[in-house]
Design an enzyme around this catalytic site. Structure first.
Site, PDB file in Angstrom:
ATOM      1  N   ILE A 111     120.590 -50.060  23.525  1.00  0.00           N
ATOM      2  CA  ILE A 111     119.200 -50.481  23.664  1.00  0.00           C
ATOM      3  C   ILE A 111     119.203 -51.847  24.333  1.00  0.00           C
ATOM      4  O   ILE A 111     120.064 -52.675  24.050  1.00  0.00           O
ATOM      5  CB  ILE A 111     118.458 -50.525  22.308  1.00  0.00           C
ATOM      6  CG1 ILE A 111     116.977 -50.855  22.524  1.00  0.00           C
ATOM      7  CG2 ILE A 111     119.123 -51.468  21.336  1.00  0.00           C
ATOM      8  CD1 ILE A 111     116.112 -50.646  21.267  1.00  0.00           C
ATOM      9  N   ALA A 112     118.265 -52.053  25.236  1.00  0.00           N
ATOM     10  CA  ALA A 112     118.161 -53.352  25.905  1.00  0.00           C
ATOM     11  C   ALA A 112     116.747 -53.538  26.434  1.00  0.00           C
ATOM     12  O   ALA A 112     116.043 -52.576  26.742  1.00  0.00           O
ATOM     13  CB  ALA A 112     119.168 -53.473  27.043  1.00  0.00           C
ATOM     14  N   VAL A 113     116.362 -54.801  26.541  1.00  0.00           N
ATOM     15  CA  VAL A 113     115.073 -55.201  27.088  1.00  0.00           C
ATOM     16  C   VAL A 113     115.358 -56.209  28.201  1.00  0.00           C
ATOM     17  O   VAL A 113     116.214 -57.081  28.050  1.00  0.00           O
ATOM     18  CB  VAL A 113     114.185 -55.847  25.999  1.00  0.00           C
ATOM     19  CG1 VAL A 113     112.862 -56.326  26.575  1.00  0.00           C
ATOM     20  CG2 VAL A 113     113.952 -54.876  24.843  1.00  0.00           C
ATOM     21  N   ARG A 135     111.235 -60.730  23.290  1.00  0.00           N
ATOM     22  CA  ARG A 135     110.396 -61.435  22.314  1.00  0.00           C
ATOM     23  C   ARG A 135     108.924 -61.046  22.429  1.00  0.00           C
ATOM     24  O   ARG A 135     108.038 -61.807  22.084  1.00  0.00           O
ATOM     25  CB  ARG A 135     110.533 -62.952  22.427  1.00  0.00           C
ATOM     26  CG  ARG A 135     111.943 -63.491  22.484  1.00  0.00           C
ATOM     27  CD  ARG A 135     112.787 -63.192  21.325  1.00  0.00           C
ATOM     28  NE  ARG A 135     112.762 -64.192  20.265  1.00  0.00           N
ATOM     29  CZ  ARG A 135     113.324 -63.970  19.100  1.00  0.00           C
ATOM     30  NH1 ARG A 135     113.917 -62.833  18.862  1.00  0.00           N
ATOM     31  NH2 ARG A 135     113.306 -64.876  18.171  1.00  0.00           N
ATOM     32  N   GLY A 140     108.033 -57.711  21.419  1.00  0.00           N
ATOM     33  CA  GLY A 140     107.883 -56.545  20.560  1.00  0.00           C
ATOM     34  C   GLY A 140     108.232 -55.219  21.214  1.00  0.00           C
ATOM     35  O   GLY A 140     108.004 -54.163  20.619  1.00  0.00           O
ATOM     36  N   LEU A 141     108.784 -55.242  22.419  1.00  0.00           N
ATOM     37  CA  LEU A 141     109.085 -53.993  23.117  1.00  0.00           C
ATOM     38  C   LEU A 141     110.195 -53.194  22.436  1.00  0.00           C
ATOM     39  O   LEU A 141     110.109 -51.969  22.337  1.00  0.00           O
ATOM     40  CB  LEU A 141     109.452 -54.268  24.574  1.00  0.00           C
ATOM     41  CG  LEU A 141     108.384 -54.951  25.425  1.00  0.00           C
ATOM     42  CD1 LEU A 141     108.878 -55.139  26.848  1.00  0.00           C
ATOM     43  CD2 LEU A 141     107.081 -54.193  25.395  1.00  0.00           C
ATOM     44  N   GLU A 191     125.359 -49.525  15.444  1.00  0.00           N
ATOM     45  CA  GLU A 191     126.280 -50.647  15.301  1.00  0.00           C
ATOM     46  C   GLU A 191     125.646 -51.826  16.010  1.00  0.00           C
ATOM     47  O   GLU A 191     125.010 -51.661  17.056  1.00  0.00           O
ATOM     48  CB  GLU A 191     127.648 -50.370  15.949  1.00  0.00           C
ATOM     49  CG  GLU A 191     128.494 -49.371  15.210  1.00  0.00           C
ATOM     50  CD  GLU A 191     128.370 -47.973  15.793  1.00  0.00           C
ATOM     51  OE1 GLU A 191     127.791 -47.820  16.879  1.00  0.00           O
ATOM     52  OE2 GLU A 191     128.841 -47.025  15.161  1.00  0.00           O
ATOM     53  N   ASN A 197     124.514 -61.023  16.512  1.00  0.00           N
ATOM     54  CA  ASN A 197     123.219 -60.728  17.123  1.00  0.00           C
ATOM     55  C   ASN A 197     122.124 -60.770  16.051  1.00  0.00           C
ATOM     56  O   ASN A 197     121.596 -59.753  15.621  1.00  0.00           O
ATOM     57  CB  ASN A 197     123.255 -59.371  17.827  1.00  0.00           C
ATOM     58  CG  ASN A 197     122.053 -59.148  18.709  1.00  0.00           C
ATOM     59  OD1 ASN A 197     121.033 -59.820  18.589  1.00  0.00           O
ATOM     60  ND2 ASN A 197     122.164 -58.177  19.601  1.00  0.00           N
ATOM     61  N   TYR A 223     116.231 -54.752  13.085  1.00  0.00           N
ATOM     62  CA  TYR A 223     116.648 -53.523  12.408  1.00  0.00           C
ATOM     63  C   TYR A 223     116.298 -53.559  10.925  1.00  0.00           C
ATOM     64  O   TYR A 223     115.861 -52.554  10.357  1.00  0.00           O
ATOM     65  CB  TYR A 223     118.143 -53.274  12.621  1.00  0.00           C
ATOM     66  CG  TYR A 223     118.528 -53.117  14.079  1.00  0.00           C
ATOM     67  CD1 TYR A 223     117.698 -52.465  14.991  1.00  0.00           C
ATOM     68  CD2 TYR A 223     119.719 -53.641  14.553  1.00  0.00           C
ATOM     69  CE1 TYR A 223     118.050 -52.337  16.320  1.00  0.00           C
ATOM     70  CE2 TYR A 223     120.086 -53.500  15.895  1.00  0.00           C
ATOM     71  CZ  TYR A 223     119.245 -52.863  16.767  1.00  0.00           C
ATOM     72  OH  TYR A 223     119.598 -52.730  18.082  1.00  0.00           O
TER      73      TYR A 223
END
Length: 132
Positions: free
Chosen positions: A54-56, A62, A64-65, A88, A93, A100
């Site tokens: 997962i990445a933005v 920051r 909320g995506l 994981e 992080n 999470y």
């Protein structure tokens, strides 16, 4: 708008994965994108599912995506019969771990020296039935 990833998304997803030091997983039938600003790739087996990546985009963080994308994917996958979700996360992080936990994930174990730099991974689990 959240939608399934297509072959046209591979290039920007791979670039974002590389930029964030993520393994280069290719999207499959359980991969979603959020307006070419974020993606999440899941692997299902039976009634379990694992978040592979997962990445933005940095400029979109920051906002909320990631939370929106995670909640959408979990709802969709739970509707398909997925009951347990795993992931994981690097123990350093803290932003991801906080997200999470807010989503209901709990640490179940850790994997020492899981990442290439020797960092430990926290393994977290969420039960769909406990929230949906």
């Amino acid at each position: 708008m959240i939608r399934f990833a297509t072959e046209w998304d591979f290039e920007w997803i791979a670039a974002l994965q590389s930029e964030n030091g993520l393994p280069l997983w290719k999207p499959n039938s359980a991969a979603w994108v959020l307006e070419k600003k974020a993606f999440a790739i899941w692997q299902a087996a039976g009634d379990e599912c694992e978040l592979l990546s997962i990445a933005v985009l940095p400029a979109e963080q920051r906002k909320g995506l990631a939370k929106m994308l995670m909640e959408h994917c979990q709802r969709e996958l739970a509707a398909q019969g997925i009951k347990s979700f795993f992931l994981e996360v690097r123990e350093s992080n803290l932003a991801a771990i906080s997200l999470y936990k807010k989503l209901g994930y709990e640490k179940i174990t850790e994997r020492k020296k899981y990442y290439g730099n020797g960092e430990t991974a926290m393994v977290m689990k969420w039960l769909a039935a406990s929230v949906l």
